[in-house]
Design a protein around this motif. Sequence first.
Motif, PDB file in Angstrom:
ATOM      1  N   LYS A 185      -3.644  -0.976  -3.020  1.00 34.62           N
ATOM      2  CA  LYS A 185      -4.401   0.272  -3.155  1.00 34.62           C
ATOM      3  C   LYS A 185      -3.486   1.451  -2.874  1.00 34.62           C
ATOM      4  O   LYS A 185      -2.423   1.323  -2.255  1.00 34.62           O
ATOM      5  CB  LYS A 185      -5.592   0.308  -2.199  1.00 34.62           C
ATOM      6  N   GLU A 213      -1.829   0.691   8.429  1.00 33.91           N
ATOM      7  CA  GLU A 213      -2.399  -0.578   7.983  1.00 33.91           C
ATOM      8  C   GLU A 213      -1.382  -1.712   8.091  1.00 33.91           C
ATOM      9  O   GLU A 213      -1.741  -2.842   8.424  1.00 33.91           O
ATOM     10  CB  GLU A 213      -2.930  -0.449   6.562  1.00 33.91           C
ATOM     11  N   THR A 261      -3.627   5.183  -1.006  1.00 32.43           N
ATOM     12  CA  THR A 261      -4.404   5.882   0.014  1.00 32.43           C
ATOM     13  C   THR A 261      -4.299   7.394  -0.161  1.00 32.43           C
ATOM     14  O   THR A 261      -3.407   7.896  -0.847  1.00 32.43           O
ATOM     15  CB  THR A 261      -3.910   5.523   1.424  1.00 32.43           C
ATOM     16  N   THR A 265      -6.869   3.768  -6.451  1.00 29.04           N
ATOM     17  CA  THR A 265      -6.971   4.649  -5.286  1.00 29.04           C
ATOM     18  C   THR A 265      -8.254   4.370  -4.517  1.00 29.04           C
ATOM     19  O   THR A 265      -9.324   4.215  -5.095  1.00 29.04           O
ATOM     20  CB  THR A 265      -6.928   6.130  -5.697  1.00 29.04           C
ATOM     21  N   GLU A 266      -8.142   4.323  -3.184  1.00 24.84           N
ATOM     22  CA  GLU A 266      -9.300   4.087  -2.325  1.00 24.84           C
ATOM     23  C   GLU A 266     -10.282   5.251  -2.423  1.00 24.84           C
ATOM     24  O   GLU A 266      -9.911   6.375  -2.741  1.00 24.84           O
ATOM     25  CB  GLU A 266      -8.866   3.940  -0.874  1.00 24.84           C
ATOM     26  N   VAL A 321       0.868  -1.188   0.000  1.00 21.43           N
ATOM     27  CA  VAL A 321       0.000   0.000   0.000  1.00 21.43           C
ATOM     28  C   VAL A 321       0.898   1.229   0.000  1.00 21.43           C
ATOM     29  O   VAL A 321       1.917   1.257   0.699  1.00 21.43           O
ATOM     30  CB  VAL A 321      -0.928   0.016   1.231  1.00 21.43           C
ATOM     31  N   LYS A 374      -1.374   6.448   6.505  1.00 22.50           N
ATOM     32  CA  LYS A 374      -2.259   5.274   6.513  1.00 22.50           C
ATOM     33  C   LYS A 374      -1.581   3.982   6.081  1.00 22.50           C
ATOM     34  O   LYS A 374      -1.847   2.923   6.668  1.00 22.50           O
ATOM     35  CB  LYS A 374      -3.493   5.552   5.661  1.00 22.50           C
TER      36      LYS A 374
END
Length: 334
Positions: A199, A210, A201, A330-331, A160, A206
Motif C-alpha cells: 500500500k 509499520e 500511505t 493508496t490507503e 510500503v 508511517k
Amino acid sequence: MKLAHCLGVTLLLATSAHVYAKETITVYTAFETDLLADFKNTFQKSHPDIDINWVRDSTGVITAKLLAEGKNTQADVIWGLAGSSLALLKEQGVIKPFTPVGVQSLKPTMLDPQANQAWYGHDAFFNVVCFNEIIAKQLNLPKPTTWEDLTKPIYKGHIVMPNPSSSGTGYTQVSAWLQTMGSEQGWDYMTRLDNNIAKYTHSGSKPCVESAQGETVIGISFALRAAKLKSQGAPIDLILPEGIGWDTEAVALVNTDSKAAQALVNWSVSKEANELYNTVYPVVAHKEVNGNVKNYPDVESAIADIDFNAMANDRAAVLKKWSAHFESRTENRS
C-alpha cells in the motif's frame, strides 16, 4: 471622586489587557507533530507576547492547501515545509521576499538560490529504507541493498511507501528516481516496484512505523522517524540505497505586515533555533551547529544529486502521472 476612580480603574484594566494581550500568528507546517510543542515553547521564551496557531499536515497536503488558497491564504508564516514546495509557492506569489536577521550565518546551499530570496532552509531531511530484521528472518527474506532489489518477486506484498501526492517523503523519492535514473527508466522502475507494494500511505513516517511494529517488512520512509524508532529499540535496519531522496525544510514569510510573523522568521534562522533542529536532524543550516543524532544513518554517500527547481516545476505533471498509474493502492484516510 467615585466616577473618576471608576474611570481610572477601567483605564488601568484596559491598559493592562493591552499590555498582556498576545498576538496570534497562523503557521502552516509539515514538521513532525511531536516537534511542535518544543519549537513553540522555545520560541515563546524570548517572545512571550506571540502565540502560534499551528496548521499541520503532511508536506503534500500543506503544499496543495497553500496552492489552492493562493494569495488569500490564512498563513502568516510557513515554517517547516520542503524547499521545493516553497520554490513553487514563490512563483505563485504566496510567499514574499524577506531577509531575516542573521542570514549570513547560514549555509548558502540551503537557501533560496534565486534573486529576491524568499525561503531559508533550516534542516535537510532524508529518506531511508526501514527493514524489520525479525520479521524478515521469520519469512526468510534477504536484506535488500539497492533499489533494484526491491523489485524482486520475493518482496511482493512486503513493501510500503508514501503516496507522493500527500507526502513530501514520497515526492522527494519519486523525484530522486526520475532525476537519477532518467524519466523513462524512472517510470519503468516505479511500475515494477508497484508490483511489490502492499500500500501507499499518506504519511512519510508511517511506512517505517509499520516496519518497526512488524506490520510490514520494508518501509520507504522518513529518516528522522526511523532514527527515533531504532533508538527506542525497534528491530529495524536502516538501509540507504544509492540515490536516496532528500529536500530541505525551510521557512518563509507570507504576511509582511505582521511584525510578529517577521519575529518568528528571524528566530527560526537563529543559532538557538538551529541547535533545536540539530537535536533531531544531523544536517542544519547554521554554519556553527553540527551535532550528531543517535542512530541517524550516514547519508552523505547515498543522497541523490537533486535539482530542486526542477522538483518544484515538474511537481504537477509528475503527480498527475503517478496518480493515474498507482493511486489505486493508496490507503483510505482515517
